[in-house]
Design a protein around this motif. Structure first.
Motif, PDB file in Angstrom:
ATOM      1  N   THR A   1      91.925  12.974  68.856  1.00  0.00           N
ATOM      2  CA  THR A   1      92.611  13.815  69.819  1.00  0.00           C
ATOM      3  C   THR A   1      92.860  15.190  69.210  1.00  0.00           C
ATOM      4  N   LEU A   2      92.480  16.211  69.959  1.00  0.00           N
ATOM      5  CA  LEU A   2      92.782  17.597  69.599  1.00  0.00           C
ATOM      6  C   LEU A   2      93.691  18.145  70.686  1.00  0.00           C
ATOM      7  N   HIS A   3      94.831  18.687  70.308  1.00  0.00           N
ATOM      8  CA  HIS A   3      95.776  19.200  71.294  1.00  0.00           C
ATOM      9  C   HIS A   3      96.260  20.579  70.867  1.00  0.00           C
ATOM     10  N   ASP A   4      96.117  21.551  71.762  1.00  0.00           N
ATOM     11  CA  ASP A   4      96.548  22.933  71.522  1.00  0.00           C
ATOM     12  C   ASP A   4      95.967  23.506  70.230  1.00  0.00           C
ATOM     13  N   ALA A  23      80.859   9.859  68.533  1.00  0.00           N
ATOM     14  CA  ALA A  23      82.285   9.541  68.513  1.00  0.00           C
ATOM     15  C   ALA A  23      82.655   8.701  69.733  1.00  0.00           C
ATOM     16  N   VAL A  24      83.834   8.080  69.649  1.00  0.00           N
ATOM     17  CA  VAL A  24      84.346   7.241  70.728  1.00  0.00           C
ATOM     18  C   VAL A  24      85.768   7.681  71.050  1.00  0.00           C
ATOM     19  N   ASP A  25      86.089   7.712  72.350  1.00  0.00           N
ATOM     20  CA  ASP A  25      87.437   8.015  72.832  1.00  0.00           C
ATOM     21  C   ASP A  25      87.979   9.347  72.314  1.00  0.00           C
ATOM     22  N   VAL A  26      87.331  10.407  72.709  1.00  0.00           N
ATOM     23  CA  VAL A  26      87.712  11.765  72.315  1.00  0.00           C
ATOM     24  C   VAL A  26      88.602  12.363  73.403  1.00  0.00           C
ATOM     25  N   ASP A  47      76.162  12.079  71.918  1.00  0.00           N
ATOM     26  CA  ASP A  47      76.375  10.638  71.797  1.00  0.00           C
ATOM     27  C   ASP A  47      77.862  10.296  71.711  1.00  0.00           C
ATOM     28  N   VAL A  48      78.637  10.827  72.648  1.00  0.00           N
ATOM     29  CA  VAL A  48      80.074  10.555  72.709  1.00  0.00           C
ATOM     30  C   VAL A  48      80.322   9.561  73.837  1.00  0.00           C
ATOM     31  N   LYS A  72      73.538   7.888  74.165  1.00  0.00           N
ATOM     32  CA  LYS A  72      74.745   7.053  74.072  1.00  0.00           C
ATOM     33  C   LYS A  72      75.951   7.694  74.749  1.00  0.00           C
ATOM     34  N   SER A  73      75.790   8.882  75.313  1.00  0.00           N
ATOM     35  CA  SER A  73      76.902   9.569  75.980  1.00  0.00           C
ATOM     36  C   SER A  73      77.273   8.846  77.265  1.00  0.00           C
TER      37      SER A  73
END
Length: 109
Positions: A1-4, A23-26, A47-48, A72-73
């Motif tokens: 998770t990226l926030h602000d 990646a998974v669950d971004v 591939d997310v 895989k996206s």
């Protein structure tokens, strides 16, 4: 998770502000890449599996907010909430499965 998160470069850089690969669950909320960087794409996902992007701003010279690539996206959601700076919201690569990407709840491919 990226926030602000804010991204800026000291000089022009043609790379996307953010690249996420395999990646998974971004979750990206409030990404601001508002300085002119010279990059035609603000965010690139490869591939997310599972992503939510909302509340961000692309650089003023970015043509595309999000580039999605990879077989895989899947389950990538983008919310239309401050996309006035980009020419095209989402670009989808040929190998991305049908139904993998949605914009504000509407499947676009």
């Amino acid at each position: 998770t990226l926030h602000d998160v804010d991204f800026a470069t000291a000089q022009a850089d043609a790379r996307p502000a953010l690249v996420i690969d395999d990646a998974v669950d971004v979750r990206i909320a409030g990404l601001n890449a508002t300085k002119s960087s010279g990059a035609p794409i603000a965010v690139q996902l490869r591939d997310v599996a599972g992503a939510m992007i909302e509340g961000g701003r692309a650089p003023k010279d970015a043509k595309i907010l999000l580039q999605v690539d990879g077989a895989k996206s899947r389950k990538i959601q983008v919310m239309e909430d401050n996309l006035t700076r980009v020419t095209k919201t989402i670009a989808i690569g040929e190998n991305v499965p049908s139904g993998a990407v949605s914009l504000s709840g509407r499947t676009i491919r």
